[in-house]
Write an enzyme that holds these catalytic residues in place. Sequence first.
Site, PDB file in Angstrom:
ATOM      1  N   GLU A  34       1.244  -2.337   3.096  1.00 26.72           N
ATOM      2  CA  GLU A  34       0.726  -2.602   4.432  1.00 26.72           C
ATOM      3  C   GLU A  34       1.914  -3.192   5.189  1.00 26.72           C
ATOM      4  OE1 GLU A  34      -2.070  -5.817   4.935  1.00 26.72           O
ATOM      5  OE2 GLU A  34      -2.655  -5.100   6.927  1.00 26.72           O
ATOM      6  N   ARG A 260       0.838  -6.970 -12.027  1.00 29.60           N
ATOM      7  CA  ARG A 260       1.904  -7.198 -11.061  1.00 29.60           C
ATOM      8  C   ARG A 260       2.956  -8.125 -11.653  1.00 29.60           C
ATOM      9  NH1 ARG A 260       1.337  -9.045  -5.886  1.00 29.60           N
ATOM     10  NH2 ARG A 260      -0.792  -8.315  -5.586  1.00 29.60           N
ATOM     11  N   LYS A 270       3.068 -12.308   0.104  1.00 32.46           N
ATOM     12  CA  LYS A 270       3.540 -12.124   1.481  1.00 32.46           C
ATOM     13  C   LYS A 270       3.138 -13.300   2.352  1.00 32.46           C
ATOM     14  CE  LYS A 270       3.391  -7.129   1.930  1.00 32.46           C
ATOM     15  NZ  LYS A 270       2.618  -6.063   2.595  1.00 32.46           N
TER      16      LYS A 270
END
Length: 551
Positions: A34, A260, A270
């Site tokens: 994104e 992850r 983020k």
Amino acid sequence: MTDIEKPTNFIQQVISADLDAGRVDSVVTRFPPEPNGYLHIGHAKSICLNFGLAQQFGGVCNLRFDDTNPEKEDDEYVQAIIEDVRWLGFDWAGEPKFASDYFAQLYSWAQHLIREGKAYICELNAEQMREYRGTLTEVGKNSPYRERLVEESLELLEQMKIGAVDEGTMTLRAKIDMQSPNINMRDPVMYRIKKMAHHRTGDTWNIYPSYDFAHGQEDAIEGVTHSVCTLEFAANRPLYEWFTNNLPLPSTPHQYEFGRLNLNYTVTSKRKLKQLVDENHVDGWDDPRMPTISGLRRRGVTSAAVREFCDSLAVAKTDGIVDLAQFEHFIRDDLNETARRAMCVLNPLKITLSNYEEGKEELLSAAGHPNRDDLPARQLPFGREIYIDHSDFSEDTSLSRKKFKRLVIGDYVRLRGASVIRADQVIRDSHDQIIEIVGSYVPDTVGENPPEGIRPRGVIHWVSATNSVDCDLYLYENLFTEAAPDAGEGSFIDHLNPQSLKIVKNCKAELGLGDAVVGQQYQFEREGYYCLDGKHSSAEKLVFNRTINLR
RNA sequence: UGGGGCGUGGCCAAGUGGUUAAGGCACCGGGUUUUGAUCCCGGCAUCGGAGGUUCGAAUCCUCCCGCCCCAGCCA
């Protein structure tokens, strides 16, 4: 490169099986960020995985921006992400793709579900919806709008779309199962109203699709065969499949989840990285202390090192925390091979070689790299006055040769790439501080062993005192003092390392470094790996970032 | 607590019933070296726990313990 066969991970096994069984003809993957922030080392793992899978199986990988929420997205991020993926060494199939390119298609698929009686416009507000949803242990209950007529939902969706409905008052929901043990299946939101300009579609839309209603369909449109994402999306997979099974899609993608990357002494979220930038704890997204791709690049980490590191990581369902030392190993491993050697004295101490002819200067040639002759040799001016590092001299002559392989009064040391010298006398200022050493050099020892009886304690770096360049060095340490900055109470901000940046001014670097260029890595021998900082460096003032120290 | 996922040395891990339980990082020894770097050699676990199945289990079954994810109109 390596002749040891790497074990295959579970995703490679799935793909091999799908290929063998003819379930897919060729592999299509995608990396779907994104555009709401900069890419970080965690993304690098996903990038290497997705692009790597495509390469390994002769398929393709798309770069797709999942821009379904205009609120936090911006073209600045799109451009930065493109640059970062390129820098990492990957290329995508065709042009970058955007979820926003599929908004019209998504809208008609939403209408399709309404017509099928599988979606409805709900007028519950956010709080009510939460109440109706139930909890982890209690099932939810049906929305009073659940049985709304198809025509009415169709009309209301259109009203939402053209901006005739207030934000927060209506949503389009999938009609699945409010009793489901999986909360994600309790009539999830497909569209919400956001009267907000989108960085690509402007004000065309007043409604935007949710991640769940968009992702699988985006994959299907692009013919993605294996949609690889991180573990936290595992609970969304049944929903992903519900949409792909209930819509007339051009293909049927499948989702697979892997763990992850987590690294200690850093944060990879983020939101948190953005906070560090917004609150000015760091010098932007590309601050060399940041785990962002742009930060690593500015720090001097090579893309090869990042790739090697990512390839060393397991693709599995475990969620561990990788030791930063493992990343650092790959950084050093690559830099040791590729960085040009140079000398730079951080804390200069002058040595006058009393037996060296005054005013004379010779040019010594030094290798650009100890075991690579393809890199150009360096020219080092050598004369009567040189600098060595303060820490390479000690007044304590009782120090053993083994313990202190540097300079002490009365003993010898080898100047790297130059002569063997001896320290004879210490000169102090009025505050009793050592300001200079008077010494002497042993003739004919450049590239030659010293005569019998002279045994240098070690090899130290140096630079000409009369013909060098000045520079500032930015020394970086971990951004956080805690291995797990997020853990425990309090904010991760509380664990910022006040010592994460140390600036050392007025260092003396060998002449050739005056021509240093951004993007070139150097090893300042015995000190560490450095690179010119593109942001702070100028014609008048050279500024080098320390990428990492030597072991 | 409902659902989903995971537990192999300090860290990351391979392992898919029969191997002396790979490998990397870290660490500890030793050697080489005009970088205390690199390089080279060597050392370093019985698999979360308890039962069970089996000639044989890290791998299969049962129970227990622990950790992670899901209750955004974020992704």
